[in-house]
Write an enzyme that holds these catalytic residues in place. Structure first.
Site, PDB file in Angstrom:
ATOM      1  CB  SER A  83       2.569   6.339  -6.061  1.00  0.00           C
ATOM      2  OG  SER A  83       2.957   6.498  -4.974  1.00  0.00           O
TER       3      SER A  83
ATOM      4  CB  THR B  35      11.430   8.373  -0.790  1.00  0.00           C
ATOM      5  OG1 THR B  35      10.154   9.352   0.062  1.00  0.00           O
ATOM      6  CG2 THR B  35      12.686   8.578   0.836  1.00  0.00           C
TER       7      THR B  35
ATOM      8  N   GLY C 231       9.273  10.230  -6.156  1.00  0.00           N
ATOM      9  CA  GLY C 231      10.170   9.854  -6.732  1.00  0.00           C
ATOM     10  C   GLY C 231      11.369  11.611  -5.417  1.00  0.00           C
TER      11      GLY C 231
ATOM     12  CG  HIS D 255       4.982  17.841  -1.632  1.00  0.00           C
ATOM     13  ND1 HIS D 255       6.401  17.067  -2.720  1.00  0.00           N
ATOM     14  CD2 HIS D 255       5.166  16.766  -0.317  1.00  0.00           C
ATOM     15  CE1 HIS D 255       7.067  15.430  -1.764  1.00  0.00           C
ATOM     16  NE2 HIS D 255       6.138  15.300  -0.555  1.00  0.00           N
TER      17      HIS D 255
ATOM     18  N   GLY E 210       8.946   1.107  -6.565  1.00  0.00           N
ATOM     19  CA  GLY E 210       8.981   1.950  -6.946  1.00  0.00           C
ATOM     20  C   GLY E 210       9.414   1.672  -8.483  1.00  0.00           C
TER      21      GLY E 210
HETATM   22  P1  A3P Z   1       5.038   3.881  -5.963  1.00  0.00           P
HETATM   23  O1  A3P Z   1       4.051   4.020  -4.422  1.00  0.00           O
HETATM   24  O2  A3P Z   1       4.893   3.537  -7.379  1.00  0.00           O
HETATM   25  O3  A3P Z   1       5.848   2.097  -5.473  1.00  0.00           O
HETATM   26  P2  A3P Z   1       7.524  10.093  -2.981  1.00  0.00           P
HETATM   27  O4  A3P Z   1       9.354   9.721  -1.950  1.00  0.00           O
HETATM   28  O5  A3P Z   1       7.570  11.158  -3.866  1.00  0.00           O
HETATM   29  O6  A3P Z   1       6.415  10.049  -1.974  1.00  0.00           O
HETATM   30  O7  A3P Z   1       7.206   8.753  -4.410  1.00  0.00           O
HETATM   31  C1  A3P Z   1       6.787   7.180  -3.676  1.00  0.00           C
HETATM   32  C2  A3P Z   1       7.277   6.413  -4.323  1.00  0.00           C
HETATM   33  O8  A3P Z   1       8.509   6.649  -5.228  1.00  0.00           O
HETATM   34  C3  A3P Z   1       6.803   5.573  -4.040  1.00  0.00           C
HETATM   35  O9  A3P Z   1       6.327   4.655  -6.356  1.00  0.00           O
HETATM   36  C4  A3P Z   1       7.803   4.806  -3.814  1.00  0.00           C
HETATM   37  O10 A3P Z   1       8.195   3.693  -3.951  1.00  0.00           O
HETATM   38  C5  A3P Z   1       8.892   4.949  -4.720  1.00  0.00           C
HETATM   39  N1  A3P Z   1      10.835   4.881  -4.311  1.00  0.00           N
HETATM   40  C6  A3P Z   1      10.614   5.156  -3.318  1.00  0.00           C
HETATM   41  N2  A3P Z   1      11.776   5.333  -2.673  1.00  0.00           N
HETATM   42  C7  A3P Z   1      12.233   4.830  -4.061  1.00  0.00           C
HETATM   43  C8  A3P Z   1      14.055   4.817  -4.606  1.00  0.00           C
HETATM   44  N3  A3P Z   1      14.831   4.571  -3.813  1.00  0.00           N
HETATM   45  N4  A3P Z   1      14.215   4.099  -6.203  1.00  0.00           N
HETATM   46  C9  A3P Z   1      13.100   3.669  -6.691  1.00  0.00           C
HETATM   47  N5  A3P Z   1      11.837   4.440  -5.856  1.00  0.00           N
HETATM   48  C10 A3P Z   1      11.519   5.064  -4.671  1.00  0.00           C
END
Ligand code: A3P
Length: 317
Positions: free
Chosen positions: A155, A71, A69, A127, A285
């Protein structure tokens, strides 16, 4: 300074030759450095941070295991902290990717970016596990976001499959699952990563805000208020009346961000070596997509590891 840099590069080379190796997701190898698995590039970045990064006690660091999460939190922290600087009808995030709001420590290169020009409090993301960060960062504040490891695995597999070196055969989901369970995974083991921040949060609860992706999904308004308090900019009565919390949540929602032109095409650059398609940061997401990938047996194995590793830590009730 070049002398110091050359010394650091020698150390990097020596480490690559001597550290225990494991199977990589992006490249062929990961290296076990002080208990955590890094690739060649992230190991170099870690040495750079230790050699050149000067933290300030006012710094606020978003820490996470990748795909937990990050991003979303980058967007939320940036827009909460800077809510007086941008109007919600014409916002920085309408034209810039969330990644661009907060720099990753993993993306530093030499010579180091001059972070002293950033306004206070400075925001950083990482990270790296807590124990891989330099001692000077003990005085910083941390926001840690964690997520169900089963969803993290799914993910991460999707995300890394696209970044994987073209010289290697594709990584099957079964292989990824096996590596993940063994802890061999960029920045992992996942469980030790979470514990590194959890333990620090027990030691200094006022310095670490420990969040979960799942609670953010269910009660985003509660989390945004916590973030605002934690970053020293509590939501005022006036702002509550004006619906500012809702504005922040809508701006940063998966639906809104993933549908913005700026996040649909092009790449985010991380340092000199890594480019990632912006749309790769937005997949589904959702909570529980693992159900579409893991067998009952696989689910039990991961849940078993989680139970065993987190037992007695206070992380699971
Ligand atoms: P999924 O692959 O399960 O959809 P990070 O940002 O740590 O790289 O994590 C990415 C994960 O967060 C992905 O999960 C992505 O779709 C989800 N994600 C990105 N933006 C988001 C948002 N605004 N709200 C909820 N989930 C989000």
């Amino acid at each position: 300074d070049d002398v110091e840099y050359n010394k650091m590069c020698d150390k990097h080379k020596h480490l690559l030759e001597t550290l225990p190796k494991g199977g990589g997701w992006m490249e062929q190898h990961l290296y076990n450095y002080n208990g955590f698995w890094l690739n060649e590039m992230f190991l170099k970045a870690n040495l750079l941070v230790h050699t050149y990064f000067k933290s300030e006690p006012t710094d606020i660091v978003l820490a996470s295991f990748m795909k937990s999460g990050t991003t979303w939190l980058k967007a939320l922290m940036f827009s909460t902290l800077n809510r007086d600087r941008y109007s919600f009808s014409n916002h920085y995030l309408h034209n810039n990717s969330p990644q661009s709001t907060i720099p990753f420590l993993e993306a530093v290169s030499y010579p180091m970016t001059d972070f002293t020009t950033f306004s206070t409090p400075r925001l950083f993301a990482t990270h790296f596990a807590r124990t891989l960060l330099p001692a000077c960062m003990t005085s910083c504040k941390f926001v840690y976001v964690c997520r169900d490891p089963k969803d993290v695995l799914v993910s991460k597999w999707h995300f890394i499959s696209k970044l994987r070196s073209k010289d290697l055969p594709p990584l099957s989901f079964d292989e990824a699952f096996e590596l993940f369970c063994l802890g061999v995974s960029e920045f992992g083991p996942f469980w030790e990563h979470v514990l590194s921040y959890w333990r620090a949060s027990l030691e200094s609860p006022d310095k670490i805000l420990f969040l979960r992706y799942e609670e953010l999904k269910k009660q985003p308004e509660v989390v945004v208020r916590k973030l605002a308090d934690f970053m020293g900019k509590p939501i005022t009565m006036e702002e509550e009346k004006n619906g500012v919390v809702g504005e922040i949540i809508n701006l940063c929602s998966f639906e809104n961000l993933s549908n913005l032109e700026v996040n649909k095409k092009g790449v985010d650059k991380f340092g000199k070596l890594l480019e990632v398609e912006k749309k790769g940061f937005f997949r589904k997401g959702e909570i529980g997509d693992w159900k579409n990938y893991l067998s009952e047996e696989m689910k039990d194995r991961i849940d078993g590891i989680t139970e065993q590793k987190f037992q007695g830590s206070g992380l699971i009730g």
